[in-house]
Motif scaffolding. Structure first.
Motif, short mmCIF file in Angstrom:
data_model
loop_
_atom_site.label_atom_id
_atom_site.label_comp_id
_atom_site.label_asym_id
_atom_site.label_seq_id
_atom_site.Cartn_x
_atom_site.Cartn_y
_atom_site.Cartn_z
N THR A 199 0.76 -1.34 -0.06
CA THR A 199 -0.30 0.19 0.13
C THR A 199 0.76 1.10 0.10
OG1 THR A 199 -1.78 -1.16 1.23
CG2 THR A 199 -1.64 1.21 1.22
N MET A 200 1.90 1.27 0.86
CA MET A 200 2.66 2.35 0.80
C MET A 200 3.37 2.63 -0.47
SD MET A 200 3.99 4.51 3.27
CE MET A 200 3.74 5.83 1.97
N MET A 201 3.84 1.45 -1.27
CA MET A 201 4.46 1.54 -2.57
C MET A 201 3.62 2.20 -3.52
SD MET A 201 7.81 0.03 -2.41
CE MET A 201 8.09 -1.32 -3.53
N LYS A 202 2.31 1.79 -3.50
CA LYS A 202 1.18 2.15 -4.68
C LYS A 202 1.04 3.65 -4.26
CE LYS A 202 -0.96 -2.33 -4.91
NZ LYS A 202 -2.27 -3.13 -4.62
N MET A 203 0.95 4.26 -3.04
CA MET A 203 0.80 5.50 -2.82
C MET A 203 2.11 6.29 -3.30
SD MET A 203 -0.99 5.94 0.86
CE MET A 203 0.02 4.82 1.78
N ILE A 204 3.19 6.03 -3.08
CA ILE A 204 4.40 6.46 -3.97
C ILE A 204 4.15 6.69 -5.28
CG2 ILE A 204 6.94 6.30 -4.24
CD1 ILE A 204 6.94 5.24 -1.27
N TYR A 205 3.64 5.70 -5.99
CA TYR A 205 3.91 5.77 -7.43
C TYR A 205 2.38 6.32 -7.92
CZ TYR A 205 2.94 0.89 -7.88
OH TYR A 205 2.53 -0.27 -7.71
N GLY A 206 1.41 6.54 -7.06
CA GLY A 206 0.41 7.17 -7.66
C GLY A 206 -0.97 6.28 -7.85
N LYS A 207 -0.73 4.90 -7.65
CA LYS A 207 -1.67 4.06 -8.13
C LYS A 207 -2.54 3.82 -6.88
CE LYS A 207 -2.37 -0.73 -9.71
NZ LYS A 207 -1.65 -2.13 -9.87
N ALA A 208 -2.32 4.61 -5.77
CA ALA A 208 -3.50 4.63 -4.52
C ALA A 208 -3.34 6.12 -3.84
CB ALA A 208 -3.26 3.54 -3.36
N LEU A 209 -4.31 6.50 -3.74
CA LEU A 209 -4.35 7.86 -2.90
C LEU A 209 -4.24 7.80 -1.36
CD1 LEU A 209 -7.00 9.79 -5.29
CD2 LEU A 209 -4.03 9.75 -5.31
N ARG A 210 -3.54 8.60 -0.72
CA ARG A 210 -3.76 8.71 0.51
C ARG A 210 -4.78 9.32 1.16
NH1 ARG A 210 -0.04 12.63 -1.16
NH2 ARG A 210 -0.25 14.49 -0.42
N ASP A 211 -5.27 9.13 2.25
CA ASP A 211 -6.37 9.64 2.89
C ASP A 211 -6.31 11.30 2.68
OD1 ASP A 211 -7.19 7.16 3.58
OD2 ASP A 211 -7.15 7.48 5.84
N ARG A 212 -7.58 11.90 2.75
CA ARG A 212 -7.40 13.29 2.50
C ARG A 212 -6.77 14.06 3.63
NH1 ARG A 212 -12.04 16.60 0.21
NH2 ARG A 212 -12.70 14.75 -0.45
N GLU A 213 -6.69 13.75 4.91
CA GLU A 213 -5.87 14.29 5.92
C GLU A 213 -4.66 13.33 6.26
OE1 GLU A 213 -6.57 17.29 6.50
OE2 GLU A 213 -8.24 17.56 5.28
N GLY A 214 -4.19 12.66 5.01
CA GLY A 214 -3.17 11.58 5.37
C GLY A 214 -1.75 12.04 5.05
N GLY A 215 -1.33 13.19 5.65
CA GLY A 215 0.20 13.25 5.63
C GLY A 215 0.70 13.70 4.14
N GLU A 216 1.85 13.72 3.95
CA GLU A 216 2.71 14.27 2.99
C GLU A 216 3.59 13.51 2.36
OE1 GLU A 216 5.54 18.25 1.81
OE2 GLU A 216 4.99 17.77 3.99
N ILE A 217 3.61 13.32 0.97
CA ILE A 217 4.61 12.48 0.09
C ILE A 217 4.99 13.43 -1.04
CG2 ILE A 217 4.54 10.48 -1.37
CD1 ILE A 217 2.24 9.12 -0.13
N ARG A 218 6.19 13.38 -1.11
CA ARG A 218 6.96 14.01 -2.23
C ARG A 218 7.92 13.09 -2.70
NH1 ARG A 218 4.15 18.71 -3.51
NH2 ARG A 218 3.31 19.44 -1.73
N ILE A 219 8.02 13.18 -4.11
CA ILE A 219 8.86 12.20 -4.84
C ILE A 219 9.54 12.88 -5.91
CG2 ILE A 219 9.19 10.27 -6.17
CD1 ILE A 219 7.80 9.62 -3.47
N PHE A 220 10.90 13.37 -5.49
CA PHE A 220 11.58 14.51 -6.37
C PHE A 220 10.47 15.55 -6.27
CE2 PHE A 220 12.52 10.34 -8.74
CZ PHE A 220 13.76 10.47 -8.69
N GLY A 221 10.22 15.99 -5.10
CA GLY A 221 9.53 17.16 -4.76
C GLY A 221 8.21 17.10 -5.35
N PHE A 222 7.72 16.07 -6.07
CA PHE A 222 6.21 16.07 -6.75
C PHE A 222 5.52 15.14 -5.77
CE2 PHE A 222 8.95 16.23 -10.77
CZ PHE A 222 8.28 17.19 -11.28
N ASP A 223 4.18 15.73 -5.61
CA ASP A 223 3.18 15.15 -4.97
C ASP A 223 2.31 14.11 -5.85
OD1 ASP A 223 0.84 13.91 -3.57
OD2 ASP A 223 0.27 16.09 -2.63
N PRO A 224 2.64 12.68 -5.52
CA PRO A 224 1.72 11.79 -6.43
C PRO A 224 0.40 11.75 -6.66
CG PRO A 224 2.61 10.64 -4.47
CD PRO A 224 3.20 12.06 -4.37
#
Length: 310
Positions: free
Chosen positions: A48-73
């Motif tokens: 699940t963590m991996m899928k959120m990183i490359y955009g296949k799954a979305l984190r919860d609306r209030e689910g923290g922050e993800i940045r990959i090369f500065g981009f939000d998946p």
């Protein structure tokens, strides 16, 4: 290291499926050209963590922050995909095409000119020892060859980040070691690697840092050897038949020895190898094995479950 912007930045990330909290406030960072591993049993939240990183799954609306090369998946999935290669758990190759045919289709997805695509395919098939299989139909490849081909496919766009979900599950040791060797070379060439694995040895061999996850939470994080040295006794005596310990139960009750169980096996841990040897010598020959502790032992101690336990 602190001045280098991380390739992956994860802060307090949450992902729920109905009432199930699959990922619960997980945080970690991955600097460039490092291999970072996510360890844990099935259901720990790794995939699940991996899928959120490359955009296949979305984190919860209030689910923290993800940045990959500065981009939000959640907003910049395509930008991240152009910089990344993904090796999923399943070898989802087109069975109707041969090896090169599969790769040429993906090269078009990336918009690669035909000449450049052919050059990269030639180079990568050589890199993964698949040159002789160029015209072989997918259905005729072994499981190890298919796995290597999926890795070749993920490298077609010269990714700066390679994401691998259980890259060597079910493969024989020879193929597994070949893949490890190629991943080390990619890391030396500056590629950042994120992987999930059930294999303790795999994590120990190629990961610079790991997170051990359990029930959606990060339990421990650090360099594999450091985690072992700081969090578990140095040695373990595996006893295949715990009933055999009855004749040496007095030795086992030493406070310097900690006992644990996994399946039908008893595990005796201690920093004093002499005490474990005394237990071993007091038993009948065979049926026990003295070794150094490893990441699987650490996970068992921390969560009460082994890395391979469903």
């Amino acid at each position: 290291m602190d001045s280098i912007e991380p390739v992956i930045f994860i802060r307090n990330v949450v992902k729920s499926y109905g009432d199930l909290r699959a990922v619960n406030h997980v945080s970690f960072e991955v600097p460039p050209a490092l291999c970072y591993g996510l360890l844990g049993p099935n259901g720990a939240g790794k995939s699940t963590m991996m899928k959120m990183i490359y955009g296949k799954a979305l984190r919860d609306r209030e689910g923290g922050e993800i940045r990959i090369f500065g981009f939000d998946p959640a907003a910049d999935e395509l930008a991240i995909k152009h910089l990344s290669g993904v090796v999923p758990q399943d070898d989802n190759l087109d069975e109707e095409l041969d090896v090169v045919g599969n790769l040429m289709i993906y090269a078009r997805f990336y918009g690669l000119p035909k000449k450049i695509a052919k050059e990269r395919i030639d180079r990568l098939l050589g890199f993964m020892d698949l040159n002789e299989k160029r015209k072989v139909a997918i259905r005729e490849l072994s499981g190890g060859m298919k796995r290597r081909l999926v890795i070749v496919r993920a490298l077609l766009n010269n990714p700066r980040l390679l994401i691998l979900d259980e890259p060597t599950t079910g493969l024989d040791p020879q193929v597994r070691h070949l893949i490890w060797d190629r991943l080390r070379k990619l890391k030396r060439d500056g590629v950042t690697i994120l992987l999930t694995t059930h294999y303790m040895e795999e994590a120990f061999q190629i990961c610079d840092r790991v997170s051990i996850m359990h029930k959606g939470e990060k339990v421990l994080e650090g360099a594999p050897q450091d985690l072992i040295e700081k969090n578990i006794e140095a040695y373990v005596l595996e006893v295949m038949d715990p009933s055999k310990l009855e004749k040496v139960c007095g030795l086992c009750e030493d406070p310097a020895i900690r006992q644990d169980r996994t399946g039908d096996m008893a595990l005796l841990y201690s920093d004093d190898i002499a005490k474990l040897k005394a237990v071993q010598e007091g038993m009948e020959p065979g049926g026990c094995y003295l070794r150094q502790s490893n990441l699987e032992d650490l996970f068992l101690k921390t969560t009460g479950r082994s890395l391979n336990e469903d």
